[in-house]
Write a protein that holds these residues in place. Structure first.
Motif, PDB file in Angstrom:
ATOM      1  N   PRO A 155       0.831  -1.209   0.000  1.00 31.61           N
ATOM      2  CA  PRO A 155       0.000   0.000   0.000  1.00 31.61           C
ATOM      3  C   PRO A 155       0.864   1.257   0.000  1.00 31.61           C
ATOM      4  O   PRO A 155       1.856   1.332   0.725  1.00 31.61           O
ATOM      5  CB  PRO A 155      -0.805  -0.113   1.304  1.00 31.61           C
ATOM      6  N   MET A 156       0.510   2.230  -0.809  1.00 39.83           N
ATOM      7  CA  MET A 156       1.297   3.463  -0.936  1.00 39.83           C
ATOM      8  C   MET A 156       1.461   4.173   0.402  1.00 39.83           C
ATOM      9  O   MET A 156       2.503   4.784   0.673  1.00 39.83           O
ATOM     10  CB  MET A 156       0.633   4.398  -1.942  1.00 39.83           C
ATOM     11  N   VAL A 157       0.436   4.103   1.249  1.00 46.30           N
ATOM     12  CA  VAL A 157       0.505   4.761   2.566  1.00 46.30           C
ATOM     13  C   VAL A 157       1.676   4.206   3.366  1.00 46.30           C
ATOM     14  O   VAL A 157       2.428   4.967   3.996  1.00 46.30           O
ATOM     15  CB  VAL A 157      -0.814   4.564   3.344  1.00 46.30           C
ATOM     16  N   VAL A 158       1.841   2.902   3.345  1.00 46.33           N
ATOM     17  CA  VAL A 158       2.915   2.255   4.103  1.00 46.33           C
ATOM     18  C   VAL A 158       4.271   2.689   3.562  1.00 46.33           C
ATOM     19  O   VAL A 158       5.172   3.085   4.324  1.00 46.33           O
ATOM     20  CB  VAL A 158       2.762   0.720   4.038  1.00 46.33           C
ATOM     21  N   ALA A 199      -5.636  13.615   2.699  1.00 46.76           N
ATOM     22  CA  ALA A 199      -4.680  13.892   1.629  1.00 46.76           C
ATOM     23  C   ALA A 199      -4.398  12.637   0.808  1.00 46.76           C
ATOM     24  O   ALA A 199      -4.341  12.685  -0.427  1.00 46.76           O
ATOM     25  CB  ALA A 199      -3.383  14.443   2.224  1.00 46.76           C
ATOM     26  N   PHE A 200      -4.237  11.496   1.484  1.00 47.58           N
ATOM     27  CA  PHE A 200      -4.016  10.230   0.768  1.00 47.58           C
ATOM     28  C   PHE A 200      -5.262   9.835  -0.021  1.00 47.58           C
ATOM     29  O   PHE A 200      -5.160   9.376  -1.162  1.00 47.58           O
ATOM     30  CB  PHE A 200      -3.622   9.122   1.744  1.00 47.58           C
ATOM     31  N   ASP A 201      -6.439   9.987   0.590  1.00 44.21           N
ATOM     32  CA  ASP A 201      -7.679   9.638  -0.107  1.00 44.21           C
ATOM     33  C   ASP A 201      -7.896  10.529  -1.330  1.00 44.21           C
ATOM     34  O   ASP A 201      -8.413  10.081  -2.358  1.00 44.21           O
ATOM     35  CB  ASP A 201      -8.879   9.785   0.847  1.00 44.21           C
ATOM     36  N   ARG A 202      -7.488  11.784  -1.217  1.00 43.93           N
ATOM     37  CA  ARG A 202      -7.715  12.750  -2.305  1.00 43.93           C
ATOM     38  C   ARG A 202      -6.618  12.695  -3.372  1.00 43.93           C
ATOM     39  O   ARG A 202      -6.905  12.672  -4.573  1.00 43.93           O
ATOM     40  CB  ARG A 202      -7.792  14.154  -1.714  1.00 43.93           C
ATOM     41  N   LYS A 206       0.569  11.242  -4.511  1.00 44.64           N
ATOM     42  CA  LYS A 206       1.049  12.624  -4.609  1.00 44.64           C
ATOM     43  C   LYS A 206       0.844  13.406  -3.307  1.00 44.64           C
ATOM     44  O   LYS A 206       1.163  14.590  -3.233  1.00 44.64           O
ATOM     45  CB  LYS A 206       0.344  13.347  -5.753  1.00 44.64           C
ATOM     46  N   ALA A 207       0.300  12.762  -2.297  1.00 44.83           N
ATOM     47  CA  ALA A 207       0.068  13.432  -1.013  1.00 44.83           C
ATOM     48  C   ALA A 207       1.385  13.928  -0.426  1.00 44.83           C
ATOM     49  O   ALA A 207       2.389  13.204  -0.413  1.00 44.83           O
ATOM     50  CB  ALA A 207      -0.615  12.469  -0.040  1.00 44.83           C
ATOM     51  N   ASP A 208       1.396  15.142   0.065  1.00 44.49           N
ATOM     52  CA  ASP A 208       2.603  15.763   0.628  1.00 44.49           C
ATOM     53  C   ASP A 208       2.571  15.650   2.149  1.00 44.49           C
ATOM     54  O   ASP A 208       1.742  16.269   2.815  1.00 44.49           O
ATOM     55  CB  ASP A 208       2.673  17.238   0.206  1.00 44.49           C
ATOM     56  N   ILE A 209       3.470  14.827   2.689  1.00 44.89           N
ATOM     57  CA  ILE A 209       3.544  14.667   4.148  1.00 44.89           C
ATOM     58  C   ILE A 209       4.933  15.067   4.644  1.00 44.89           C
ATOM     59  O   ILE A 209       5.393  14.583   5.665  1.00 44.89           O
ATOM     60  CB  ILE A 209       3.215  13.227   4.579  1.00 44.89           C
ATOM     61  N   SER A 210       5.586  15.923   3.912  1.00 47.61           N
ATOM     62  CA  SER A 210       6.949  16.338   4.255  1.00 47.61           C
ATOM     63  C   SER A 210       6.970  17.130   5.561  1.00 47.61           C
ATOM     64  O   SER A 210       5.934  17.580   6.062  1.00 47.61           O
ATOM     65  CB  SER A 210       7.542  17.179   3.126  1.00 47.61           C
ATOM     66  N   ALA A 211       8.183  17.329   6.076  1.00 48.98           N
ATOM     67  CA  ALA A 211       8.360  18.056   7.338  1.00 48.98           C
ATOM     68  C   ALA A 211       7.919  19.505   7.226  1.00 48.98           C
ATOM     69  O   ALA A 211       7.579  20.133   8.231  1.00 48.98           O
ATOM     70  CB  ALA A 211       9.817  17.973   7.773  1.00 48.98           C
ATOM     71  N   ASN A 212       7.925  20.047   6.020  1.00 47.79           N
ATOM     72  CA  ASN A 212       7.470  21.430   5.819  1.00 47.79           C
ATOM     73  C   ASN A 212       5.980  21.568   6.124  1.00 47.79           C
ATOM     74  O   ASN A 212       5.528  22.611   6.601  1.00 47.79           O
ATOM     75  CB  ASN A 212       7.733  21.878   4.375  1.00 47.79           C
ATOM     76  N   ILE A 213       5.227  20.511   5.827  1.00 53.28           N
ATOM     77  CA  ILE A 213       3.774  20.529   6.054  1.00 53.28           C
ATOM     78  C   ILE A 213       3.441  19.990   7.442  1.00 53.28           C
ATOM     79  O   ILE A 213       2.619  20.559   8.166  1.00 53.28           O
ATOM     80  CB  ILE A 213       3.041  19.706   4.975  1.00 53.28           C
ATOM     81  N   TYR A 214       4.092  18.854   7.806  1.00 47.39           N
ATOM     82  CA  TYR A 214       3.819  18.220   9.100  1.00 47.39           C
ATOM     83  C   TYR A 214       5.150  18.012   9.840  1.00 47.39           C
ATOM     84  O   TYR A 214       5.761  16.929   9.751  1.00 47.39           O
ATOM     85  CB  TYR A 214       3.114  16.880   8.900  1.00 47.39           C
TER      86      TYR A 214
END
Length: 340
Positions: A155-158, A199-202, A206-214
């Motif tokens: 899964p991409m999330v993992v 973000a993952f569902d949408r 391409k979901a951005d979970i970088s340190a800049n955002i989170y």
């Protein structure tokens, strides 16, 4: 009467000979895997050594299946058929015969759109190829369905969450990334974790979970744990749950390890590969225990109920099995190099 007794005695002797031959073949196979010469009259292999050889053979077979085609992961998946009312004339895509009736003429797979008679659905092979247009979410989606729809190994999330956590761990900042104190034990803000989920569902991969955002890594670990909790079928499936619990109850350490390995082989390939990848990551977490204070036992407490749930929704069963859930995950982390 005498001939019947003689026949039974001969059958017993034949069974012993067959079992002996099978045992020798297995010993020879293990010897090849270990590069050891084993004669006909040799003693049995030391159990941990035998388990290691079995795991290497099984892993090689699974890796061959997973890497058979780099661009397509041939995970078997059953169709998700539901009764459907078709508008206008429709033909069965399995037997090519007309579907008669005004309502509920047949069934349709909600993942790939295959239309067949209800009777034909029992004979359709497990070759469902989910259509991305029909997969609306990433979270709460069946694990095998998701990886087949996106043609990924896991899964991409993992993949994305673990890469982000480990990437932050490469930065030379104390108590950051893999060195964060209480990693996976400390919870992030719920609303931010829900943001990551949306973000993952949408946006998918391409979901951005970088340190800049989170910047808070606990949000990323929380989103990963939430993904596992939201799976309709846990990573350690309902079908194998009781077998894992029984394996955890074995008192002898070597026998328990071998029993866990045997049950692992019963997991669906996509579930096995996801669990393998996660355990490799959690092993890296334990290597930073002096900074994050998270050893295999602590991670077992966190991930036990997250990765495995009893088939029946019973609070009593869950409470009774918690110690064994913790132990199973602890064993998987501590022995990931042997078991996988």
């Amino acid at each position: 009467m005498f001939s019947q007794e003689l026949w039974l005695e001969n059958e017993k002797k034949c069974a012993v000979v067959r079992k002996s031959k099978q045992g020798r073949k297995r010993q020879e196979l293990l010897a090849v895997a270990l590069g050891v010469k084993v004669g006909v009259k040799s003693s049995l292999l030391w159990p941990p050594l035998k388990l290691f050889a079995c795991s290497q053979i099984s892993s090689l077979v699974r890796r061959a299946a997973l890497t058979h085609n780099d661009n397509h992961f041939n995970y078997e998946k059953t169709h998700n058929f539901k009764v459907h009312t078709f508008r206008g004339p429709h033909w069965c895509e399995y037997c090519a015969n007309f579907m008669w009736g005004l309502i509920a003429q047949g069934v349709r797979c909600s993942d790939c759109g295959l239309n067949v008679h209800k009777q034909c659905s029992k004979h359709v092979p497990n070759d469902c190829q989910p259509d991305l247009k029909r997969i609306k979410k990433v979270y709460c989606c069946d694990l095998t369905t998701l990886v087949k729809a996106h043609n990924t190994q896991r899964p991409m999330v993992v993949d994305i969450c673990i890469r982000e956590i480990e990437a932050r761990g490469l930065e030379n900042i104390p108590y950051y990334g893999l060195k964060s104190e209480g990693l996976y034990r400390v919870s992030g803000f719920t609303e931010h974790i829900e943001d990551v989920k949306m973000a993952f569902d949408r946006d998918g991969e391409k979901a951005d979970i970088s340190a800049n955002i989170y910047p808070d890594i606990n949000i990323i670990t929380g989103a990963l744990k939430l993904y596992f909790r939201d799976l309709p079928i846990p990573v350690i499936t309902y079908d194998t749950y009781s077998k894992f619990i029984e394996a955890a109850k074995i008192s002898n350490a070597d026998e328990r390890l071998e029993a866990v390995h045997e049950v692992l082989m019963l997991l669906p390939p996509a579930h096995y590969e996801t669990l393998r990848y996660l355990m490799i990551h959690l092993k890296k977490v334990t290597l930073n225990e002096k900074d994050n204070f998270m050893n295999a036992e602590n991670l077992g407490i966190v991930f036990g109920p997250t990765l495995m749930r009893p088939p029946e929704d019973s609070t009593l069963t869950t409470l009774r099995d918690m110690r064994y859930q913790k132990l199973i995950v602890q064993i998987l982390i501590e022995n990931e190099d042997v078991l996988f």
